[in-house]
Write a protein that holds these residues in place. Structure first.
Motif: not given
Length: 68
Positions: A5-18, A59-62
């Motif tokens: 889900k963290i990966r999904m949130l990251r990708k939804e925001r258009g962010m790479t792992l780097n 809190i939303e992330l959690i």
């Protein structure tokens, strides 16, 4: 905790792992371990850094990652 889900949130925001690593100050390898479920219990400090970097209230992330 579901790291996918963290990966999904990251990708939804258009962010790479780097980008997430650079903006959060958390190592790329550690974030990758969390996203892949290898590291299952990241600290509150790490989660807070990731939330801030993704501009998500902590809190939303959690709530999001703890949903089954």
């Amino acid at each position: 905790m579901d790291g996918k889900k963290i990966r999904m949130l990251r990708k939804e925001r258009g962010m790479t792992l780097n980008q997430l690593a650079d903006q959060s100050g958390v190592s790329k390898s550690y974030i990758s371990y969390v996203e892949r479920g290898i590291q299952k219990n990241p600290s509150v400090e790490i989660l807070s850094k990731l939330a801030n970097a993704m501009d998500i209230p902590f809190i939303e992330l959690i709530r999001h990652i703890d949903r089954q």
